[in-house]
Write a protein that holds these residues in place. Structure first.
Motif, PDB file in Angstrom:
ATOM      1  N   ASP A 137      -5.560  11.037   0.246  1.00 39.82           N
ATOM      2  CA  ASP A 137      -5.290  11.200   1.677  1.00 39.82           C
ATOM      3  C   ASP A 137      -3.888  11.746   1.910  1.00 39.82           C
ATOM      4  O   ASP A 137      -3.679  12.604   2.767  1.00 39.82           O
ATOM      5  CB  ASP A 137      -5.453   9.867   2.413  1.00 39.82           C
ATOM      6  CG  ASP A 137      -6.884   9.356   2.410  1.00 39.82           C
ATOM      7  OD1 ASP A 137      -7.798  10.169   2.177  1.00 39.82           O
ATOM      8  OD2 ASP A 137      -7.079   8.150   2.640  1.00 39.82           O
ATOM      9  N   ALA A 138      -2.909  11.248   1.160  1.00 37.42           N
ATOM     10  CA  ALA A 138      -1.526  11.700   1.322  1.00 37.42           C
ATOM     11  C   ALA A 138      -1.380  13.165   0.915  1.00 37.42           C
ATOM     12  O   ALA A 138      -0.692  13.939   1.584  1.00 37.42           O
ATOM     13  CB  ALA A 138      -0.588  10.817   0.493  1.00 37.42           C
ATOM     14  N   ILE A 139      -2.029  13.566  -0.165  1.00 35.44           N
ATOM     15  CA  ILE A 139      -1.963  14.965  -0.612  1.00 35.44           C
ATOM     16  C   ILE A 139      -2.608  15.872   0.433  1.00 35.44           C
ATOM     17  O   ILE A 139      -2.068  16.921   0.778  1.00 35.44           O
ATOM     18  CB  ILE A 139      -2.640  15.119  -1.994  1.00 35.44           C
ATOM     19  CG1 ILE A 139      -1.810  14.402  -3.059  1.00 35.44           C
ATOM     20  CG2 ILE A 139      -2.831  16.596  -2.341  1.00 35.44           C
ATOM     21  CD1 ILE A 139      -2.475  14.289  -4.400  1.00 35.44           C
ATOM     22  N   GLU A 140      -3.761  15.459   0.939  1.00 31.65           N
ATOM     23  CA  GLU A 140      -4.453  16.252   1.959  1.00 31.65           C
ATOM     24  C   GLU A 140      -3.604  16.380   3.219  1.00 31.65           C
ATOM     25  O   GLU A 140      -3.511  17.451   3.816  1.00 31.65           O
ATOM     26  CB  GLU A 140      -5.806  15.608   2.276  1.00 31.65           C
ATOM     27  CG  GLU A 140      -6.721  16.470   3.090  1.00 31.65           C
ATOM     28  CD  GLU A 140      -7.128  17.741   2.339  1.00 31.65           C
ATOM     29  OE1 GLU A 140      -7.251  18.773   3.021  1.00 31.65           O
ATOM     30  OE2 GLU A 140      -7.316  17.694   1.116  1.00 31.65           O
ATOM     31  N   ARG A 141      -2.952  15.285   3.617  1.00 34.79           N
ATOM     32  CA  ARG A 141      -2.094  15.302   4.799  1.00 34.79           C
ATOM     33  C   ARG A 141      -0.917  16.246   4.598  1.00 34.79           C
ATOM     34  O   ARG A 141      -0.549  17.019   5.476  1.00 34.79           O
ATOM     35  CB  ARG A 141      -1.616  13.884   5.115  1.00 34.79           C
ATOM     36  CG  ARG A 141      -0.830  13.799   6.429  1.00 34.79           C
ATOM     37  CD  ARG A 141      -0.350  12.382   6.737  1.00 34.79           C
ATOM     38  NE  ARG A 141       0.493  11.876   5.663  1.00 34.79           N
ATOM     39  CZ  ARG A 141       0.243  10.763   4.977  1.00 34.79           C
ATOM     40  NH1 ARG A 141      -0.810  10.044   5.241  1.00 34.79           N
ATOM     41  NH2 ARG A 141       1.057  10.366   4.027  1.00 34.79           N
TER      42      ARG A 141
ATOM     43  N   MET B 149       0.830  -1.204   0.000  1.00 34.86           N
ATOM     44  CA  MET B 149       0.000   0.000   0.000  1.00 34.86           C
ATOM     45  C   MET B 149       0.867   1.258   0.000  1.00 34.86           C
ATOM     46  O   MET B 149       0.563   2.230  -0.688  1.00 34.86           O
ATOM     47  CB  MET B 149      -0.940  -0.001   1.206  1.00 34.86           C
ATOM     48  CG  MET B 149      -2.091  -0.970   1.066  1.00 34.86           C
ATOM     49  SD  MET B 149      -3.063  -1.132   2.561  1.00 34.86           S
ATOM     50  CE  MET B 149      -3.861   0.460   2.629  1.00 34.86           C
ATOM     51  N   LEU B 150       1.951   1.250   0.755  1.00 34.57           N
ATOM     52  CA  LEU B 150       2.847   2.399   0.795  1.00 34.57           C
ATOM     53  C   LEU B 150       3.522   2.641  -0.549  1.00 34.57           C
ATOM     54  O   LEU B 150       3.806   3.772  -0.923  1.00 34.57           O
ATOM     55  CB  LEU B 150       3.907   2.221   1.880  1.00 34.57           C
ATOM     56  CG  LEU B 150       3.410   2.275   3.320  1.00 34.57           C
ATOM     57  CD1 LEU B 150       4.566   2.028   4.278  1.00 34.57           C
ATOM     58  CD2 LEU B 150       2.737   3.605   3.617  1.00 34.57           C
ATOM     59  N   GLN B 151       3.765   1.561  -1.282  1.00 35.23           N
ATOM     60  CA  GLN B 151       4.419   1.677  -2.580  1.00 35.23           C
ATOM     61  C   GLN B 151       3.444   2.064  -3.690  1.00 35.23           C
ATOM     62  O   GLN B 151       3.858   2.516  -4.746  1.00 35.23           O
ATOM     63  CB  GLN B 151       5.104   0.363  -2.944  1.00 35.23           C
ATOM     64  CG  GLN B 151       6.236   0.007  -2.019  1.00 35.23           C
ATOM     65  CD  GLN B 151       6.761  -1.396  -2.265  1.00 35.23           C
ATOM     66  OE1 GLN B 151       6.150  -2.202  -2.965  1.00 35.23           O
ATOM     67  NE2 GLN B 151       7.906  -1.689  -1.677  1.00 35.23           N
ATOM     68  N   ASN B 152       2.146   1.849  -3.469  1.00 36.30           N
ATOM     69  CA  ASN B 152       1.129   2.089  -4.494  1.00 36.30           C
ATOM     70  C   ASN B 152      -0.041   2.876  -3.931  1.00 36.30           C
ATOM     71  O   ASN B 152      -1.162   2.387  -3.875  1.00 36.30           O
ATOM     72  CB  ASN B 152       0.634   0.752  -5.061  1.00 36.30           C
ATOM     73  CG  ASN B 152       1.729  -0.014  -5.747  1.00 36.30           C
ATOM     74  OD1 ASN B 152       2.194   0.395  -6.788  1.00 36.30           O
ATOM     75  ND2 ASN B 152       2.137  -1.122  -5.157  1.00 36.30           N
ATOM     76  N   LEU B 153       0.211   4.084  -3.514  1.00 39.01           N
ATOM     77  CA  LEU B 153      -0.825   4.901  -2.871  1.00 39.01           C
ATOM     78  C   LEU B 153      -2.045   5.100  -3.766  1.00 39.01           C
ATOM     79  O   LEU B 153      -3.179   5.024  -3.307  1.00 39.01           O
ATOM     80  CB  LEU B 153      -0.241   6.248  -2.462  1.00 39.01           C
ATOM     81  CG  LEU B 153       0.870   6.215  -1.414  1.00 39.01           C
ATOM     82  CD1 LEU B 153       1.437   7.603  -1.203  1.00 39.01           C
ATOM     83  CD2 LEU B 153       0.368   5.638  -0.106  1.00 39.01           C
ATOM     84  N   VAL B 154      -1.829   5.352  -5.037  1.00 37.89           N
ATOM     85  CA  VAL B 154      -2.937   5.605  -5.958  1.00 37.89           C
ATOM     86  C   VAL B 154      -3.796   4.353  -6.108  1.00 37.89           C
ATOM     87  O   VAL B 154      -5.025   4.421  -6.080  1.00 37.89           O
ATOM     88  CB  VAL B 154      -2.412   6.077  -7.330  1.00 37.89           C
ATOM     89  CG1 VAL B 154      -3.549   6.191  -8.342  1.00 37.89           C
ATOM     90  CG2 VAL B 154      -1.681   7.392  -7.188  1.00 37.89           C
TER      91      VAL B 154
END
Length: 190
Positions: A180-184, A168-173
């Protein structure tokens, strides 16, 4: 598919062992009869004496593997599904076992519409994804029953050991985590 399967088996008859995978007992019997009876129907010779068709169960090494058909019926969904890439690779992995042979050949008999999909699978162009997420709640409950997870922090630590988490960490999209990562990141910048 029986005609194509027969031609492939005939090409190797008497030369090397061939393993044909089919996806039901009924289809196994039909395939064996088709391979056995086709030479008689065409008024040609039969397979070399002493060769026998055996049922495709067990851990048999072979030079050539034929996967006859890639659609399997899923009674839970009431529909036909394609074999997973992992299942196909496991079947083809029987061909050319290092201890028994120096070469292996795999043949996939499928519908024309699925040809590109299986070519991509064989060329490693399709990612093989974990199905762990569909059973995550069951697995976590099992860990709780075993006593290895006793609180939310331990559950997070346990999840961090799984391939799912790492992938999951390697394939966020792919897992819908990019937003979620962009918002964070925006929140951290503010």
């Amino acid at each position: 598919m029986n005609d194509i399967c027969y031609k492939k088996v005939e090409a190797f008859a008497g030369k090397r062992q061939v393993l044909v995978f089919v996806h039901s007992r009924n289809e196994t019997a039909k395939t064996v009869r088709a391979i056995r009876d086709t030479p008689c129907e065409r008024h040609i010779g039969s397979f070399p004496k002493g060769r026998q068709c055996k049922s495709g169960w067990g851990n048999l090494p072979t030079r050539t593997v034929i996967v006859k058909g890639t659609a399997i019926y899923n009674p839970e969904k009431g529909a036909w599904n394609e074999l997973s890439p992992l299942d196909v690779m496991q079947m083809l992995g029987r061909a050319g076992r290092p201890r028994y042979d120096t070469y292996g050949e795999g043949i996939i008999l499928t519908r024309h519409s699925e040809q590109q999909y299986y070519l991509s699978v064989m060329n490693e162009q399709l990612p093989i994804e974990s199905r762990f997420v569909s059973k995550l709640a069951d697995q976590l409950n099992a860990e709780i029953v075993l006593g290895t997870v006793q609180n939310a922090r331990e559950a997070c630590t346990w999840l961090g050991y799984t391939y799912l988490y790492i992938h999951m960490l390697q394939n966020l999209v792919l897992y819908g985590l990019m937003a979620d990562a962009i918002e964070r990141d925006k929140t951290l910048e503010e």
